[in-house]
Write an enzyme that holds these catalytic residues in place. Structure first.
Site, PDB file in Angstrom:
ATOM      1  CB  CYS A   4       9.234   7.665  -7.454  1.00 36.46           C
ATOM      2  SG  CYS A   4       8.275   6.166  -7.275  1.00 36.46           S
ATOM      3  CB  CYS A   7      10.580   5.837 -10.598  1.00 36.89           C
ATOM      4  SG  CYS A   7       8.883   6.196 -11.105  1.00 36.89           S
ATOM      5  CG  ASP A  30       7.332  -5.545   0.946  1.00 33.82           C
ATOM      6  OD1 ASP A  30       6.366  -4.864   0.575  1.00 33.82           O
ATOM      7  OD2 ASP A  30       8.079  -5.210   1.900  1.00 33.82           O
ATOM      8  CG  ASN A  86      -1.854  -0.640   1.860  1.00 36.86           C
ATOM      9  OD1 ASN A  86      -2.889  -1.146   2.274  1.00 36.86           O
ATOM     10  ND2 ASN A  86      -0.651  -1.122   2.146  1.00 36.86           N
ATOM     11  N   GLY A  92      -3.194   3.789   4.306  1.00 36.03           N
ATOM     12  CA  GLY A  92      -1.870   3.491   4.863  1.00 36.03           C
ATOM     13  C   GLY A  92      -0.775   3.363   3.814  1.00 36.03           C
ATOM     14  CG  HIS A  97       5.542   3.690  -8.593  1.00 40.14           C
ATOM     15  ND1 HIS A  97       6.470   4.218  -9.474  1.00 40.14           N
ATOM     16  CD2 HIS A  97       4.982   2.631  -9.244  1.00 40.14           C
ATOM     17  CE1 HIS A  97       6.472   3.526 -10.593  1.00 40.14           C
ATOM     18  NE2 HIS A  97       5.575   2.546 -10.484  1.00 40.14           N
ATOM     19  CG  HIS A  99       2.832  -0.744  -4.252  1.00 37.45           C
ATOM     20  ND1 HIS A  99       2.890   0.624  -4.094  1.00 37.45           N
ATOM     21  CD2 HIS A  99       2.647  -1.262  -3.015  1.00 37.45           C
ATOM     22  CE1 HIS A  99       2.763   0.916  -2.800  1.00 37.45           C
ATOM     23  NE2 HIS A  99       2.603  -0.207  -2.123  1.00 37.45           N
ATOM     24  CG  HIS A 101       1.364  -5.057  -0.614  1.00 35.84           C
ATOM     25  ND1 HIS A 101       2.498  -5.032   0.161  1.00 35.84           N
ATOM     26  CD2 HIS A 101       0.955  -3.772  -0.720  1.00 35.84           C
ATOM     27  CE1 HIS A 101       2.755  -3.779   0.524  1.00 35.84           C
ATOM     28  NE2 HIS A 101       1.834  -2.987   0.001  1.00 35.84           N
TER      29      HIS A 101
END
Ligand code: AMP
Ligand code: ZN
Length: 117
Positions: A4, A7, A30, A86, A92, A97, A99, A101
């Site tokens: 991942c 990770c 990002d 998402n 999408g 993992h 998250h 945004h």
């Protein structure tokens, strides 16, 4: 999780531009920003998506949402920001993992959901 990407960021195996870290969470820019401010807040624990959370994750999820405006303020989002999670194929999701945004900047963000579609 061995393969991942997030990770790997948590472990320090992949570099990231971190903006926040504590024992449970890390936040980093990002790699493909959609606005002047665009970072991701992730739990260090591997949870594949919001669809996979369990009852025992409630305090972690509460902390995640509590941290969101704290880090957003540190990143200069004094007039607001947008949060996106998402989830799964329909949502999408590309990185499995969990998250959030956090997206912001000087100007109003474009409308992302158009009604009637
Ligand atoms: P999604 O799973 O659709 O919410 O999107 C995953 C996001 O992770 C995308 O906006 C990617 O640009 C971002 N991303 C993927 N790999 C990295 C990385 N190594 N460092 C920072 N951001 C990343
Ligand atoms: Zn992971």
């Amino acid at each position: 999780m061995e393969n991942c990407i997030f990770c790997k960021i948590v472990r320090g195996d992949v570099p990231a531009s971190k903006v926040y870290e504590d024992q449970d969470f890390v936040a980093f820019h990002d790699i493909h920003p959609a606005a002047p401010v665009h970072f991701l807040l992730i739990p260090k624990q591997h949870i594949a998506s919001l669809y996979e959370v369990t009852e025992t994750d409630q305090s972690l999820l509460g902390k995640m949402l509590w941290l969101t405006p704290q880090v957003a303020k540190q990143q200069g989002c004094e007039n607001g920001f947008r949060t996106i999670i998402n989830t799964g194929r329909v949502g999408g999701q590309e990185v499995f993992h969990l998250h959030i945004h956090i997206i912001g900047g000087k100007d109003r963000l474009p409308t992302m959901i158009h009604h009637g579609q």
